[in-house]
Design an enzyme around this catalytic site. Structure first.
Site, PDB file in Angstrom:
ATOM      1  CG  HIS A 147      -2.025   0.918   1.272  1.00  0.00           C
ATOM      2  ND1 HIS A 147      -1.873   2.286   1.239  1.00  0.00           N
ATOM      3  CD2 HIS A 147      -3.360   0.713   1.336  1.00  0.00           C
ATOM      4  CE1 HIS A 147      -3.047   2.874   1.276  1.00  0.00           C
ATOM      5  NE2 HIS A 147      -3.956   1.946   1.331  1.00  0.00           N
ATOM      6  CD  GLU A 251      -3.243   1.313  -2.117  1.00  0.00           C
ATOM      7  OE1 GLU A 251      -3.795   2.426  -1.987  1.00  0.00           O
ATOM      8  OE2 GLU A 251      -3.793   0.251  -1.777  1.00  0.00           O
TER       9      GLU A 251
END
Ligand code: TA6
Length: 279
Positions: A147, A251
Site C-alpha cells: 500500500h 498500490e
C-alpha cells in the site's frame, strides 16, 4: 547497521547506501523512508502518523495481508501484517553496495501454516518482495498489497500513466466498475480505485518536483490508486488536513477478483521496484 529506537520508541532499522537512505520499522515491516541523495523523499509519511504497538503507520509501504479492505466477518481493515511486530532475519551490504534486509512475521494464529517474509533492497532504487509460503496441507485464499504512499510536490499537477484501457472498481460512493479512458489520470478529487488485471508499470509524473516515479512490479495483477482528498483527509486522525496535496498511493498487489489461492507447498512472491527519473 543496527536496529535503534525510532519514533514512539518503536524499533527501526536505518539504512545508508552510496546513493540513498532508508528506514524500516519492525512494526508492520514498514519501509517508512526512502530518499536518493539530493532528491525529495520518494515515500510519503504523514506528520501525524501514529508510532505505537498494534497501530498501522500512515505512510511508507504498509503491507496489506492476508486480506484487503474489511471483508465480511473481519473486524480489522487490511489484515494484520501491518500492525504486528516483525523480526529482522538479517541485513547486509551486497557486493554491488546495495543493502538487503530480510524480515519475517512470526506465525499468526489466524493463518496457521503460512509463513511470511519480506525482502527489502535499498540502492539507487527501492525494491521489495513479499513472500508467502503455504506449509499447510490445505489451499489458502489470500490477498496481498503493498500500500505504497508516494511523495508528490502538488497533487493538482500530477499525472498517472500506464492504466489506460484498464477496468477498475470505483470505490468512491456507490461502487461501480468502469474503464480507464484517460491516458494520463489527473487526481482532482477523492480517488479510490482498484484496477484489475493490471500487471503493467505505472508512472507518476510530478512537474512540481520535476521527476517521474516508476512503479514496476511482478506477480501483481491489481493496482490500487488512492487519494483521500480534502473531506476524507479531515476525517483521518493520523493524517494532516492538507497532506492529501503532497501524496498519492499507487498500490501493487492481488486483491478482490485478483485474489490468490495458495496450494499446499506453494508460495507467492509479490515484487515491486520504485525508482525516479528527471522530467
Ligand atoms: O488505498 C485503498 C484503501 O482501501 C482506501 O479505501 C482507504 O481506506 C485506504 O486504503 C487507507 O486505509 P487505512 O485503513 O490505512 O486508513
Amino acid at each position: 547497521m543496527n536496529v535503534i529506537n525510532g519514533r514512539g520508541g518503536l524499533p527501526m532499522l536505518p539504512i545508508q547506501t552510496p546513493w540513498s537512505t532508508a528506514e524500516i520499522y519492525l512494526q508492520g515491516a514498514c519501509v517508512t523512508h526512502f530518499q536518493l541523495h539530493g532528491e525529495a523523499p520518494l515515500l510519503f509519511l504523514s506528520e501525524r502518523s501514529r508510532f505505537e504497538a498494534n497501530a498501522p503507520i500512515r505512510g511508507g509501504i504498509p503491507i496489506i495481508f492476508p486480506w484487503f479492505g474489511k471483508p465480511s466477518g473481519r473486524t480489522t481493515q487490511h489484515g494484520f501484517a501491518r500492525t504486528r511486530p516483525w523480526e529482522l532475519i538479517d541485513v547486509a551490504k551486497q557486493p554491488d553496495d546495495t543493502v538487503l534486509a530480510r524480515l519475517s512475521l512470526p506465525p499468526a494464529s489466524e493463518l496457521p501454516g503460512v509463513a511470511l517474509e519480506y525482502h527489502v533492497t535499498v540502492g539507487r532504487s527501492l525494491s521489495v518482495e513479499l513472500v508467502a509460503t503455504n506449509y499447510s496441507d490445505a489451499n489458502v485464499a489470500l490477498e496481498n498489497c503493498l500500500h505504497t504512499y508516494f511523495t508528490v510536490g502538488d497533487i493538482h499537477k500530477v499525472k498517472l500513466t500506464g492504466l489506460q484501457g484498464v477496468h477498475y472498481l470505483d470505490c468512491v460512493g456507490t461502487r461501480v466498475t468502469r474503464t480507464e479512458v484517460d491516458p494520463a489520470l489527473n487526481v482532482s478529487s477523492e480517488v479510490d480505485r482498484i484496477y484489475f488485471d493490471s500487471p503493467q508499470t505505472v508512472h507518476i509524473h510530478d512537474p512540481e518536483l520535476r521527476r517521474i516515479i516508476h512503479i514496476e512490479k511482478q506477480h501483481s495483477h491489481s493496482t490500487v490508486v488512492w487519494n483521500p482528498w480534502q473531506a476524507k483527509a479531515q476525517l483521518l486522525t493520523d493524517f494532516g488536513d492538507d497532506e492529501y496535496l503532497r501524496m498519492v498511493c499507487v498500490e501493487s498487489g492481488n486483491v478482490a477478483s485478483n485474489h490468490l489461492t495458495l496450494a499446499p507447498g506453494a508460495d507467492s512472491r509479490l515484487r515491486a521496484q520504485f525508482h525516479s527519473s528527471a522530467m
